[in-house]
Design an enzyme around this catalytic site. Structure first.
Site, short mmCIF file in Angstrom:
data_model
loop_
_atom_site.label_atom_id
_atom_site.label_comp_id
_atom_site.label_asym_id
_atom_site.label_seq_id
_atom_site.Cartn_x
_atom_site.Cartn_y
_atom_site.Cartn_z
N TRP A 156 60.62 45.95 17.88
CA TRP A 156 61.70 45.00 17.62
C TRP A 156 62.39 45.39 16.31
O TRP A 156 61.75 45.68 15.31
CB TRP A 156 61.10 43.61 17.52
N LYS A 208 60.13 31.38 22.86
CA LYS A 208 60.37 31.70 24.26
C LYS A 208 59.52 30.87 25.21
O LYS A 208 60.04 30.31 26.16
CB LYS A 208 60.08 33.19 24.54
N ASP A 254 51.59 40.55 16.90
CA ASP A 254 52.80 39.76 17.04
C ASP A 254 52.80 39.22 18.47
O ASP A 254 52.94 40.00 19.42
CB ASP A 254 54.05 40.61 16.79
#
Lengths: 407, 422
Positions: free
Chosen positions: A136, A253, A217
């Protein structure tokens, strides 16, 4: 103006690569435009989704006249922290039962990563973090600004569009003992390529043998397979061996709480005493950053996680989101196969989570944006959540054109 | 060296590896407790029925209870059930910023009309200060920050963590319990030209001592001469005088004089949105183009820290400020909070005078805003805690918001007890 600004020489910062895609998309007036940029879930109708169970929880909070808006403690909402730890580590995790875990509420995944990185930069002895290549876009900035030196380990193999496992083992094997290693718990962003369980086990053994510190993560728990426990498998594997690790969790999310900035940082320590000292130091990182975390989103999460019915309702809605994405993968793959688009597109159904790393190059991506008004990040990453049955044909055409006409 | 002979996941680490691992965090000492939040922690753990919390600057009603403002309740009912936005869309954050800066510069200000400011929403006052501190460090890496002596304890932490060294300048006069004006001016004069200063535009924390309008004019003029950069931390707009416009007057004086300023705003206290972390940072610019550049830099700093602030609070504030009726209600509610504090200041002072206290308590009503810098010594503060279950920070700062008609006599008696022998 009488006097010139002391900041007169400042130049405009470059647009964030990922968020910039949405900015460009918004400016486009074409009726066919399609946003496959940022990883935010969309329904079949292309609309953002507020989970029903979230609406219910929020209404309960608003209707509760006894609720106040006082400051949370620096470490955040206690219930939320406990429940978040259970969610990722498992309710029966020995680490939790032995009080070896400290969990602090942070601002979504970004905030959790930053607080963890700042803590490590102050107290850890090896200030290098290894991140997968690619990862990311914001990871490098977060760790760099926190004071860590950032290196990469091989991860994605463009030839197979899968995992470069040998490369990964070699690079982690060569890392100095004690180095920090960033691991995507599941649904790797941007590639969608996850290690198998067997591969995770090998990674674990290698890392423990070299004393490498895992920093997970976890931004997509529940989105990879549709099952929350399965998606936490990698993290739990590491915790089960009794070792230490960090884990950043995001509810952006999987609970659709993007804008409310809800997340948690957990640090699993060897002993309860260490965990307690570590927590006290985390507070010193947080207080000068924003004092204490925001109450609203965490209250919604806690309300849902602690109520058995609401929790179950959530898992059903989460699975529905994950299933829709999986079905989009299948549809796109079938569509490209039917179209006869050259190339092997099986990675679309092999990759996991919200994103597909298409393998398209920057020229092809630019072509698709210009000619077909399809927006994605320049590395060829598409958010499957932005697709629908209705838009799959348009995307298929665009990919077909890009692959056959642009080098 | 650790060997694991089984491919199954099991606890098979050797003793030497676990000892080695144990050493990694041995040097991590327990951190000192925050001097302000630890007071609340201790208060919550106290079971005494007469306990009073005068620690953290959070407003309480006359029953000592936290308050959710009526305008906030109405705003919240409106937004419940609305779609969440993924991250704060430009439209929503622009609305918040636009309405916030109107509170600073006045709604008809040319600055706003011409877009001559870079504004971003922030995580309340702390977040706004930290963003600015990081920005200052990035573009003026050799600079320092001058802070009032004393200032809010977290200011030191914020600029320190942003790696900006600090210096203090004279502010509070312990003898008069008022402003040490001439020493302040000297310090401003003697600082190198172009220094960064952190100022409290109203309701100074912790002292409650504010310059008069005349004094602000002199300070502003001196700043202009010295080309200093004033950064205002406005956490209590509305609490000093009860009037929001009046409380921003100091900033407007600086701007009228041509100073180029920065300002952090918090909606924690004046909108009672403590836990929602809503604030705003703005920096004055030469023109709209430069504003775009500066804003982009601020957003970049925020992106690597937490991306964007939580949307709920932003929607509440922008909803209230952009609706004339709700805003009018808010203005009334702020005045009511300020009035209650004002009236308890008067009552506390009178009570102490009626007890024939040997000390001068004028400062209780001279000082403004949420806090009274009582002048109590740490030992006296400790006695208040031990003997009377009254909680405040050890510098003697009392949050007057915690005083009620129900507890003011008890408080006066307690203070008298620990101070009657001087």
């Amino acid at each position: 103006m009488d006097s010139s600004s002391v900041f007169a020489n400042i130049v405009r910062a470059p647009e964030d690569a990922i968020l910039g895609v949405t900015v460009a998309y918004n400016k486009d007036s074409s009726p066919d435009k399609l946003n496959l940029g940022v990883g935010a879930y969309r329904t079949e109708e292309g609309k953002p989704l507020v989970l029903k169970v979230v609406r219910r929880a929020e209404q309960m909070l608003v209707n509760d006249n006894s609720r106040v808006k006082e400051y949370l403690p620096i470490v955040g909402l206690a219930d939320f922290n406990k429940l978040s730890a259970k969610l990722i580590f498992g309710a029966d995790s020995p680490a939790i039962q032995e009080n070896r875990v400290t969990t602090v509420q942070c601002l979504s995944g970004t905030g959790s990563l930053r607080v963890g990185a700042e803590f490590l930069a102050r107290h850890y002895h090896q200030l290098t973090i290894y991140i997968p290549n690619p990862t990311w876009g914001n990871h490098t900035k977060i760790f760099g600004l926190a004071g860590l030196s950032v290196k990469a380990y091989r991860y994605y193999d463009p030839a197979t569009r899968g995992l470069d496992f040998q490369g990964l083992l070699e690079d982690l094997g060569a890392a100095p003992s004690g180095s920090i290693v960033l691991l995507h718990a599941c649904a790797h962003n941007p590639t969608g390529v996850d290690p198998t369980i067997e591969q995770w086990e090998q990674i674990r053994q290698l890392m423990r043998s070299k004393g490498l510190l895992p920093f997970f993560d976890s931004a997509y728990q529940g989105f990879a397979s549709g099952n929350l426990d399965a998606d936490a498998g990698s993290v739990r594997m590491f915790v089960a061996d009794g070792g230490e690790c960090l884990a950043a969790q995001s509810y952006a999310k999987n609970m659709g709480l993007y804008g409310e900035r809800v997340g948690a940082l957990s640090i699993v320590c060897k002993t309860a005493d260490v965990a307690s000292r570590v927590e006290s130091q985390l507070k010193l990182v947080i207080r000068p950053m924003y004092s204490n975390p925001p109450i609203h989103g965490a209250s919604i999460v806690a309300t849902i996680l602690k109520d058995r019915d609401m929790y179950n309702e959530w898992t059903v809605e989460l699975k529905a989101m994950a299933d829709r994405i999986i079905s989009m993968r299948q549809q796109l793959f079938d569509s490209l196969s039917a179209r006869g688009t050259p190339g092997d597109w099986s990675h679309i159904i092999k990759q996991i989570g919200m994103f597909t790393f298409t393998g398209l190059n920057t020229k092809q991506v630019a072509f698709m944006t210009k000619e077909y008004h399809i927006y994605m990040t320049s590395d060829g990453r598409i958010s499957m959540a932005g697709l629908s049955s209705r838009t799959v044909p348009h995307l298929t055409e665009a990919i077909h054109a890009a692959v056959t006409r642009v080098g | 060296m650790w060997k694991c002979f089984s491919t199954r996941t099991s606890r098979c680490f050797s003793t030497s590896a676990s000892n080695k691992a144990l050493k990694w965090w041995d040097h991590v000492a327990p951190a000192p407790k925050d001097p302000i939040t630890s007071v609340t922690e201790a208060f919550l753990a106290d079971t005494s029925p007469t306990k009073i919390n005068l620690g953290v600057g959070a407003y309480r009603d006359d029953e000592g209870k936290p308050v959710v403002l009526q305008c906030v309740k109405e705003a919240e009912a409106k937004i419940a059930g609305c779609d969440f936005l993924e991250s704060v869309s430009s439209a929503v954050s622009s609305k918040l910023v636009e309405e916030s800066v109107k509170l600073v510069y006045g709604k008809n200000s040319d600055i706003i009309k011409e877009g001559r400011f870079a504004g971003v929403q922030a995580l309340s006052g702390t977040g706004a200060c930290r963003l600015f501190a990081e920005f200052q460090r990035r573009f003026y890496p050799e600079s320092q920050i001058y802070m009032t002596d004393p200032t809010w304890s977290n200011h030191h932490n914020i600029w320190r963590d942003a790696l900006v060294p600090e210096r203090t300048f004279h502010y509070y006069h312990p003898d008069s319990k008022g402003l040490d004006f001439s020493a302040l001016l000297d310090d401003v004069k003697n600082a190198p030209d172009g220094s960064f200063f952190l100022l409290h535009p109203c309701a100074h924390n912790p002292t409650g001592v504010d310059p008069t309008e005349e004094q602000w004019r002199e300070i502003s003029y001196l700043f202009k001469v010295k080309n200093h950069f004033p950064f205002f931390d406005m956490a209590y707009q509305g609490f000093a005088s009860g009037d929001l416009d009046r409380d921003a007057r100091s900033i407007q004086i600086f701007v009228e004089d041509g100073n180029v300023i920065g300002c952090a705003q918090s909606f924690a206290k004046n909108m009672g949105l403590y836990g929602h972390r809503v604030g705003c940072l703005n920096v004055l610019c030469n023109d709209a183009k430069q504003a775009v550049a500066i804003k982009s830099q601020l957003q970049q700093i925020a992106r690597a820290m937490y991306s964007s602030p939580p949307i709920h609070g932003i929607l509440l504030v922008s909803g209230i400020l952009s609706d004339p009726n709700m805003k009018a209600l808010w203005v009334k509610e702020v005045k009511a909070m300020a009035n209650r504090i004002q009236s308890l200041r008067t009552t506390l002072r009178k009570s102490l005078e009626q007890l024939s206290s040997p000390l001068n308590w004028e400062h209780i009503t001279n000082q403004v805003g949420m806090f009274c810098f009582s002048g109590l010594t740490p030992e006296q503060v400790d006695r208040l805690l031990r003997e009377f279950h009254i909680y405040m920070t050890r510098d003697g700062r009392m949050s007057m918001a915690g005083v009620t008609t129900g507890n003011v006599s008890y408080l006066a008696n307690a203070i008298h007890e620990v101070t009657k022998f001087g």
